[in-house]
Each structure stands twice: as C-alpha cells, then as structure tokens.
Design a protein around this motif. Structure first.
Motif: not given
Length: 704
Positions: A234-247
C-alpha cells in the motif's frame, strides 16, 4: 518540547535518584568503615602484641631448658632474640591502652617481667659457673641446685607472667567482640533504611518510565503501522502523527520518501539496467580472473583476465565450467560451493593452480563463493583465481636462499663436529673437567645446528616439490601401529602413557608411509616435550572420504594468541621447553597438504593440546585423480602438464637445476651417497642426503 528534551529530563531524574541513593549508601558505608578501623586500631594491635609476648616468653623458657641440657650458646642466642621481641611487643601494647582495666594489666606485666628477667639472669650465672667447674673436672654437685632453682623459682614466675599476658589478650578480645556485635546491630538498621530508600526510588522510577514511554512511543507505533502497510504494497499509506518533536519531523520526511518511492516505481526497469551495467563493469575491471556460473555450473560471465586463459566469453557462455577450465579442481570447487552453498577456499600447496597466461606460467589460488538473491535462493557461483605468482616467486627465492645457505654450512659444521669429537676422545691430549664441559656444550650446539639445517633443507625440498609423496595403499591401523612401535620407548621412558585408539574397520589410505610416520613422530615428540604427567593419545576415525588422525596430550597447552601462527616457520610458544627449531610443525603441515589433507590444532592452557590431520582414503584418491565433473584430470601437489612434461608451480631456473642437490631413488637421477660430493660450477661441494626412512628416524632420535 522536543524529543531530545523529554529524554534528557527523564535521564536527569534517574541520575538524580541514583546520586541520592549513592550518597546515602556511601555515607553509611563510611561510618561502618570508621567502626571497623576503630576496632582494629584500639584492640587488634593489642591482641597481636599479647600473642607475640606469649610466644616470646615460651621461647625464653625453652632457652632455660637448653641451658640445663648444656647447650649454653644456643640458649643465650635464643634468649637475646626473644627477650628483644618480648620488649618490643610489650612497648606496642603499652602505647595502645584503650580499654578499662588495661593499664593495670600492662603494669602487672611490667612488674612480673622485671622479676622474671632478674631470676633468669641469676639462673644463667649459676649455669655458667657449673660449666666452668666441669672444665676443671670438679664434681658438679651444683646441677641439682640449678634444676631446683628452675622448678622452684624461675618456672613459677614464668607461669605468672604468661598468665598476665593471657589476661591482656582476653581483655582485648572481649572488647573486640562487644564492638563487633554493636557494629552488626547498627549495620542491620542502616541496611533496612537504605533498602527503604532504594524501594521508594525504584517505584518512582518505574512510574516515570511508563509515563514517558507512552508519551514517546505512541507516535512511533503509528509510524510503524504505516510502514507495515507500505511493506504490504500500500504505497498510498501516510503517517498522521501531529507532534512537533523529532518524531513529527520524521513522519513528514517519511511521507516524502513514500512519495519518492511511488515515483521511482515507474522507473524500475531503468534502474535494473544501470545496476547490471555497474556490476559487469566492476567484474571486468578486476585484475584477477573471474568466472561466473549459474546453478548448474555453466559459465555465464568471464572477465577479460579470465578470457586470456580460457578463451572469449562469447565462445564459452553456456558451457560447463569443467569443459571451459579443463581443470578438475576448478570444476570441483564450483560443484562443492553450489552443493554446500558455502564458500570454498583452498589453502596450501594443493590449492595452487598453475595456468598458462600469454605463453608464461602463473600461479593462482582458487576462491569460490555461492551467489544468492534477497530471498537466499541460489543463483550460481563466483570463482576468483587470485594471482599469487609474485608471492610464490618471493617464497621460492627465500626457500632457495635458505636451502643454499644451509647446504653450504654443512661442510664447515661437519669439520667443527669432527674436531670437537676428536678433542672429546682425547686425540690431542687429556682434557680437564672444565674443558670437557665446554666441549660437550659445543657438541650439543653443533647437533642442534645440524638438525636445523637438515630441517631447512627438507622444508625447501617439500616447498619446491622435490619431495613428492610415493603414494601406496596402506591400512590406517597398520600405519599407526608401525609409527607407535618406534615412539613408545621414548614416551614410556619419560613416565607417560602412550595409547592408540584405531578401529579395525578403518579403510585403506593412499599415503607415503615414511612421510606420514615422520608427521606422527613430529607430533608425538612435540607432545612429549610439553607433557610432564598424564598420557599421549593417538586416535583415528573415518570422516567422509578421509581418515582423521589425532594426537592428544595432557600437557601445558597453547595460548589462543599463538594458535593461528603455530604452523608458521620458526614459531615457538614462549616458556616452552627448549630443543626444537620451530620447523617440525611447518614440515608436518607441508607433508599433510601434499597428501591432499588438512591439519589443525585445538588447545586449552593447562589442559592439553590436540593436533588433527586428515589423510585421503583409496576411494577418494581415485576420485580426485579421475575428476568429478569431467575435464582433464590434474594431479595435486601443485603440478600441471606443459609440453608433455610435469612442471611445478615454482619452477626453478636452470641455474638452480645445477645446484648440488643430490637425487636418490625417490627423486630420480643418479644416486649420490650420503656424505659424498657433487660438482657445481666446476667445483666440488659436499652434500648430505637422507632417504625418507632416515628422515623419520632421525627426527625421532634428535628429539630424545
């Protein structure tokens, strides 16, 4: 707040907790140490002093008894020594008064000591008077008075003084026991308090660890889940992490990478083409010949260096490697690498391939490695022929120099040995003991030098291929029995046990009996030198197409750092017994490899060493000569056929052929008697030649 700051704060909290706990523990340990030091300073020194005073007092009493028995000098010597020791320890105890009642005990000892000294001096004066009367032959009626003086006055005062010392000893021991019990109670209290503090810090740390882990790891879990989706296609998958740190930054870069992968997916064919061209260019640029084969052993690629030897790649592509190389060893190495799926790398003389390149012969070392894809599926094998011609030439020149130097030294050394022998036999007159001792040392050194030169000559012959094995089918069990028969007297003379474990069903081996007996002799004598007690065990067992022979001892063993170099020339383990030149194992390795076998060593310091070498069976020998996959069979020992005659890898120049190296029935040519001469460059040169049987026996005798 950045991830770095979060981690830094958590680490600082843990460090602060460790500092608090460590400071608390160090404080308490310091107090415990102070208690122990006070016990030692206050009481232990006094206990030791009291014990020493008792010991010295008893020795003074013994001096009185010596005087009664007439040993006046010994009595006076012992009296002076132990009176001084008593006074020194009494002074130490007097300077270390720390307990109640100790001053009275010290004063009592001082008073009784002075009284004892006065009685002892009076007693010794009477003894001296009696001894003088004995010299004048006057009746010694005073002896009864002396004995009465000892038992009625001196001994009671001795017992009283010893009791005073014992009282001082008991007083300090009781004080030490009381202080020790008090310190144990305090230590137990501090232990429980420290345990309570440590438990509180552990609970707080666990809570903080779980709290921070959830805050930091949860975004990473989301990133991991998205990565798993992309790995599943699934190359359409995206990350939805909203933190502003290094992650969060990592998630943004991850999404950019995914977009790039989607773009590159359409250009995979072009990338594969570039990778193929790069791989082919890398193989073609190698200086050493490279042969690439598929899973069936058929040639798929030859680099330019290999084309100079085997012909063009276009003509050989698709043909079996045995047909292309015309050498059974190359075909056998490829077949073994494909079958076992492990690299195949030969060592020693038997692994060297002599091949013709541009009209000249060069030496190559064979290396074959299987090829696998990302799924570990076998694709084929890559064979590299490492050009070692220059190394062989350097080794040839070195061996030739050593052989020539050793040969030239034989004549003057023989003269020196003969002169020393004549002197020892008294041909020039009677020798003194000192002269005889010096000449004996000279003879031993000459014998060691003679053995070293003969070993060097033997090694140079083996390396140059002049001492080829005369192979014959022999029972492995009979081979061991014959070798052990000559070695057993030497082993048993040293008080060791020599055992042989050889099953009756061992197959026939194809070996040169005398050369293998020499290997066994070298290994057993080597074990004999390093073994003081225990046994030396020789065992044999069949391993596939070989018979493995092991020589095991219970000696001092070899350190790990010396094991990789134990078969090198002139290598000797430090602190090992003297007597060898460091060539026995090198010669043994060369002989075993010339037979197509391998030799290895295992050792543990203090537990013993085990040398193991393999010998080919008759069936495997026939298979080796006939080849495994077709092609022209090539005998081992580093020879090939050129112009209808055998030629060695390190072929000698014509100048060396004229060197005075005698040949006997094993090497062909006109036999030259030992101790005779041959002609080189128009002048005679002495030679000393030994047949193979004498090689093995001489090694055994010289190592006794």
């Amino acid at each position: 707040m950045s991830l770095r700051t979060k981690l830094l704060i958590s680490y600082l909290i843990f460090i602060a907790a460790l500092v608090v706990l460590g400071g608390w523990s160090a404080w308490r340990l310091r107090e415990m140490g102070d208690v122990s030091r006070r016990i030692i300073a206050n009481n232990y020194d006094s206990v030791v002093a009291a014990q020493e005073m008792k010991e010295s007092l008893e020795r003074q009493d013994s001096a009185a008894l010596f005087a009664l028995l007439g040993a006046r000098d010994r009595a006076m010597s012992q009296l002076r020594e132990h009176r001084a020791r008593f006074d020194a320890n009494f002074q130490k105890a007097a300077n270390n008064i720390t307990e109640v009642g100790e001053p009275e005990a010290i004063e009592g000892i001082r008073r009784d000591r002075n009284a004892y000294y006065q009685l002892f001096d009076s007693f010794m004066s009477k003894v001296n008077t009696t001894e003088n009367s004995d010299l004048l032959r006057v009746p010694r009626t005073e002896e009864l008075a002396e004995r009465n003086e000892y038992f009625t006055r001196l001994e009671p005062q001795f017992n009283k003084l010893r009791a005073e010392c014992e009282q001082l000893l008991q007083l300090n021991q009781r004080a030490m026991l009381a202080k020790s019990e008090a310190a144990a109670g305090v230590a137990q209290l501090w232990f429980y308090r420290t345990l309570l503090v440590a438990g509180a810090l552990v609970v707080a740390g666990i809570w903080l660890a779980f709290f921070l882990a959830n805050r930091i790891v949860e975004p990473l879990r989301q990133l991991t889940a998205t990565t798993a989706r992309m790995a599943g296609g699934d190359l359409e998958a995206k990350v939805t992490v909203t933190s502003r740190d290094e992650v969060g930054v990592l998630a943004a870069e991850y999404n950019r990478m995914a977009e790039r992968i989607r773009q590159l997916r359409t250009s995979d064919l072009g990338r594969l083409l570039v990778a193929q061209q790069t791989t082919e260019a890398a193989i073609d640029s190698l200086y050493d010949p490279v042969i690439v084969t598929d899973g069936e052993g058929c040639v798929t690629k030859l680099n330019p260096a290999a084309e100079e030897i085997f012909g063009s790649e276009k003509e050989n592509t698709g043909r079996h490697v045995g047909e292309v190389s015309r050498d059974a060893r190359i075909a056998g190495a490829v077949a073994e690498a494909i079958e076992s799926q492990r690299p195949v790398a030969g060592e020693g003389l038997s692994s060297v391939l002599p091949l013709a390149v541009d009209g000249s012969e060069r030496a190559f070392r064979l290396r074959t490695t299987p090829m696998r894809d990302n799924g570990s599926h076998l694709l084929g094998a890559v064979t590299i022929l490492e050009d070692i011609t220059h190394l062989r030439e350097i080794d040839r020149l070195k061996s030739e120099f050593i052989a020539t130097a050793s040969h030239e030294l034989r004549t003057p050394l023989t003269s020196v040995q003969m002169g020393v022998h004549l002197l020892l036999e008294g041909a020039l007159g009677e020798l003194t003991d000192s002269q005889n001792e010096v000449l004996q040392a000279c003879r031993q050194d000459c014998e060691r030098l003679d053995k070293l030169m003969r070993d060097l000559l033997d090694l140079s012959k083996i390396e140059a291929g002049e001492s080829q094995p005369q192979l014959a089918s022999i029972s492995a069990k009979d081979l061991l029995a014959t070798a052990v028969k000559e070695l057993r007297p030497q082993v048993e003379a040293k008080g060791l046990e020599l055992t042989v474990v050889a099953p009756a069903e061992l197959p026939l081996v194809s070996v040169d009996r005398l050369q293998i007996e020499r290997v066994l002799s070298n290994l057993v004598i080597n074990a004999l030198r390093h073994t003081k007690t225990g046994e030396i065990k020789i065992s044999a067992e069949q391993r596939d197409n070989h018979v493995a022979v092991s020589v095991e001892d219970t000696g001092s063993g070899i350190s790990k750092e010396y094991l990789p170099h134990i078969f090198d020339k002139f290598v000797q383990v430090p602190d090992a017994p003297t007597g060898g030149a460091g060539l026995g194992l090198t010669i043994s390795k060369s002989i075993v490899e010339a037979h197509g076998g391998q030799i290895s060593v295992q050792s543990q310091v203090g537990r013993g060493t085990t040398f193991t070498f393999t010998l080919p069976t008759v069936a495997s020998e026939a298979k080796h000569w006939n080849g495994t996959t077709g092609g022209t069979p090539v005998p081992r020992h580093g020879t090939s056929t050129r112009a209808g005659r055998p030629c060695h890898v390190a072929e000698r120049a014509h100048g060396r052929d004229a060197r005075a190296t005698p040949r006997n029935e094993h090497t062909g040519g006109t036999p030259v008697p030992r101790g005779g001469t041959s002609t080189r460059a128009g002048r005679p040169c002495h030679v000393t030649e030994r047949d193979h049987g004498r090689d093995a026996r001489a090694t055994s005798r010289e190592r006794k």
